[in-house]
Design a protein around this motif. Structure first.
Motif, PDB file in Angstrom:
ATOM      1  N   PHE A 162       0.829  -1.200   0.000  1.00 20.52           N
ATOM      2  CA  PHE A 162       0.000   0.000   0.000  1.00 20.52           C
ATOM      3  C   PHE A 162       0.868   1.256   0.000  1.00 20.52           C
ATOM      4  O   PHE A 162       0.462   2.297  -0.495  1.00 20.52           O
ATOM      5  CB  PHE A 162      -0.914   0.014   1.229  1.00 20.52           C
ATOM      6  CG  PHE A 162      -2.136  -0.850   1.093  1.00 20.52           C
ATOM      7  CD1 PHE A 162      -2.061  -2.144   0.618  1.00 20.52           C
ATOM      8  CD2 PHE A 162      -3.377  -0.356   1.438  1.00 20.52           C
ATOM      9  CE1 PHE A 162      -3.192  -2.934   0.498  1.00 20.52           C
ATOM     10  CE2 PHE A 162      -4.518  -1.132   1.326  1.00 20.52           C
ATOM     11  CZ  PHE A 162      -4.429  -2.429   0.859  1.00 20.52           C
ATOM     12  N   ILE A 163       2.028   1.184   0.638  1.00 25.62           N
ATOM     13  CA  ILE A 163       3.116   2.135   0.444  1.00 25.62           C
ATOM     14  C   ILE A 163       4.271   1.283  -0.057  1.00 25.62           C
ATOM     15  O   ILE A 163       4.622   0.295   0.570  1.00 25.62           O
ATOM     16  CB  ILE A 163       3.488   2.852   1.752  1.00 25.62           C
ATOM     17  CG1 ILE A 163       2.383   3.848   2.151  1.00 25.62           C
ATOM     18  CG2 ILE A 163       4.813   3.580   1.619  1.00 25.62           C
ATOM     19  CD1 ILE A 163       2.631   4.578   3.448  1.00 25.62           C
ATOM     20  N   GLN A 164       4.837   1.651  -1.199  1.00 22.29           N
ATOM     21  CA  GLN A 164       5.820   0.787  -1.843  1.00 22.29           C
ATOM     22  C   GLN A 164       7.061   0.602  -0.965  1.00 22.29           C
ATOM     23  O   GLN A 164       7.935   1.476  -0.886  1.00 22.29           O
ATOM     24  CB  GLN A 164       6.203   1.355  -3.193  1.00 22.29           C
ATOM     25  CG  GLN A 164       5.095   1.255  -4.233  1.00 22.29           C
ATOM     26  CD  GLN A 164       5.038  -0.094  -4.910  1.00 22.29           C
ATOM     27  OE1 GLN A 164       5.951  -0.481  -5.637  1.00 22.29           O
ATOM     28  NE2 GLN A 164       3.967  -0.835  -4.679  1.00 22.29           N
ATOM     29  N   ILE A 165       7.119  -0.534  -0.281  1.00 20.31           N
ATOM     30  CA  ILE A 165       8.266  -0.896   0.552  1.00 20.31           C
ATOM     31  C   ILE A 165       9.332  -1.464  -0.368  1.00 20.31           C
ATOM     32  O   ILE A 165       9.073  -2.407  -1.122  1.00 20.31           O
ATOM     33  CB  ILE A 165       7.850  -1.930   1.608  1.00 20.31           C
ATOM     34  CG1 ILE A 165       6.755  -1.350   2.508  1.00 20.31           C
ATOM     35  CG2 ILE A 165       9.041  -2.375   2.434  1.00 20.31           C
ATOM     36  CD1 ILE A 165       6.075  -2.397   3.362  1.00 20.31           C
ATOM     37  N   THR A 166      10.529  -0.903  -0.324  1.00 27.17           N
ATOM     38  CA  THR A 166      11.586  -1.301  -1.248  1.00 27.17           C
ATOM     39  C   THR A 166      12.890  -1.503  -0.493  1.00 27.17           C
ATOM     40  O   THR A 166      13.313  -0.628   0.264  1.00 27.17           O
ATOM     41  CB  THR A 166      11.795  -0.228  -2.336  1.00 27.17           C
ATOM     42  OG1 THR A 166      10.546   0.073  -2.967  1.00 27.17           O
ATOM     43  CG2 THR A 166      12.778  -0.699  -3.396  1.00 27.17           C
ATOM     44  N   SER A 205       1.351  -3.326   6.970  1.00 29.69           N
ATOM     45  CA  SER A 205       2.739  -2.968   6.646  1.00 29.69           C
ATOM     46  C   SER A 205       2.850  -1.481   6.324  1.00 29.69           C
ATOM     47  O   SER A 205       3.858  -0.842   6.663  1.00 29.69           O
ATOM     48  CB  SER A 205       3.267  -3.826   5.491  1.00 29.69           C
ATOM     49  OG  SER A 205       2.524  -3.642   4.305  1.00 29.69           O
ATOM     50  N   ALA A 206       1.829  -0.895   5.701  1.00 30.51           N
ATOM     51  CA  ALA A 206       1.847   0.547   5.430  1.00 30.51           C
ATOM     52  C   ALA A 206       1.790   1.343   6.733  1.00 30.51           C
ATOM     53  O   ALA A 206       2.485   2.357   6.895  1.00 30.51           O
ATOM     54  CB  ALA A 206       0.673   0.926   4.526  1.00 30.51           C
ATOM     55  N   MET A 207       0.970   0.892   7.677  1.00 25.83           N
ATOM     56  CA  MET A 207       0.879   1.570   8.970  1.00 25.83           C
ATOM     57  C   MET A 207       2.193   1.439   9.736  1.00 25.83           C
ATOM     58  O   MET A 207       2.632   2.383  10.401  1.00 25.83           O
ATOM     59  CB  MET A 207      -0.287   0.980   9.767  1.00 25.83           C
ATOM     60  CG  MET A 207      -1.638   1.222   9.105  1.00 25.83           C
ATOM     61  SD  MET A 207      -2.936   0.144   9.746  1.00 25.83           S
ATOM     62  CE  MET A 207      -3.416   1.047  11.206  1.00 25.83           C
ATOM     63  N   ALA A 208       2.825   0.276   9.637  1.00 27.61           N
ATOM     64  CA  ALA A 208       4.108   0.067  10.307  1.00 27.61           C
ATOM     65  C   ALA A 208       5.190   0.953   9.684  1.00 27.61           C
ATOM     66  O   ALA A 208       6.019   1.532  10.396  1.00 27.61           O
ATOM     67  CB  ALA A 208       4.505  -1.396  10.229  1.00 27.61           C
TER      68      ALA A 208
END
Length: 266
Positions: A162-166, A205-208
């Motif tokens: 939801f937020i691109q974790i890279t 995961s986006a909230m984290a």
């Protein structure tokens, strides 16, 4: 006109929908800061998403928002303005596909500017398609905790969610936040990378990520376009969608009644 009508309907119904029902002790006296989000609110933000996705996102957020301190109206408004841009109105969560043309690799990645012959070899040209796995392993090698090209980390830990974790280090830092703040969540993005593409794993995961990057602090600073831009600097610095994110916030700050919140930081 249809968009503004949707907000009017939401505002009229909010008292009956449970939006003012507190789910826990709040700092301050605003009843909405610690209220669960409603499916009505999510439908206003994600206007073309399926009913199943709306339910999944609503339940996932409500299960964890207090744990990650997204418990102020202003924080919710900033958070969902960014998420709306990342996944779109239909909540289309995708992994970074890296199907770049040769010119795109030269423009966007230092590795390929240093190795232009590989940009031609692995990028899409008139003669052949792109090799996204080879691109990822080169573009993201030795960055954000990734190993070298041969490790395969660049492709494995490409952007998702939801937020691109890279990057491997980013994935691990996000997982550390999940483990510390929501033990028992059942979400382990290190062992199940694809869980970031599902409503629960993607949202949590986006909230984290948001909590790890201290974006609640930035959200507390205010409700202008400049404040949105400062959050965008962290979420996606190189984006060309700053204006769209500010427009999203114009919607979400109405959805979450930011102007009426009595718990705004001074």
């Amino acid at each position: 006109m249809a968009h503004r009508q949707g907000l009017t309907d939401l505002d009229a119904k909010s008292g009956a929908s449970g939006v003012d029902s507190s789910v826990g002790a709040c700092v301050g006296d605003c009843p909405r800061c610690c209220a669960k989000v409603t499916e009505e609110q999510m439908r206003t933000i994600f206007s073309s998403a399926s009913a199943t996705k709306i339910t999944g996102v609503t339940q996932a957020f409500n299960s964890a928002f207090e744990k990650f301190e997204l418990n102020r109206c202003l924080r919710k408004a900033h958070f969902f303005a960014q998420i709306q841009q990342e996944v779109g109105a239909s909540i289309s969560v995708m992994a970074e596909d890296l199907h770049y043309r040769e010119a795109g690799l030269l423009k966007n990645f230092e590795y390929f500017r240093k190795h232009p012959e590989e940009a031609k070899l692995y990028g899409k040209t008139d003669e052949h398609g792109a090799d996204p796995e080879a691109i990822g392993n080169r573009a993201y090698a030795d960055r954000n905790g990734n190993g070298n090209i041969e490790s395969g980390d660049g492709w494995k830990y490409r952007g998702r969610g939801f937020i691109q974790i890279t990057g491997k280090e980013t994935y691990q830092n996000v997982q550390n936040q999940i483990d510390a703040r929501y033990p028992g969540s059942g979400i382990d993005i290190m062992t199940n990378l694809e869980s970031t593409l599902e409503p629960k794993g993607g949202m949590i995961s986006a909230m984290a990520y948001w909590r790890w990057k201290k974006l609640n602090d930035r959200a507390d600073n205010g409700d202008t376009g400049e404040h949105v831009d400062k959050i965008t600097d962290i979420v996606n610095y190189y984006t060309h969608t700053r204006a769209e994110r500010r427009a999203n916030f114009d919607t979400t700050k109405v959805v979450f009644k930011v102007a009426e919140c009595t718990n705004r930081p001074k």
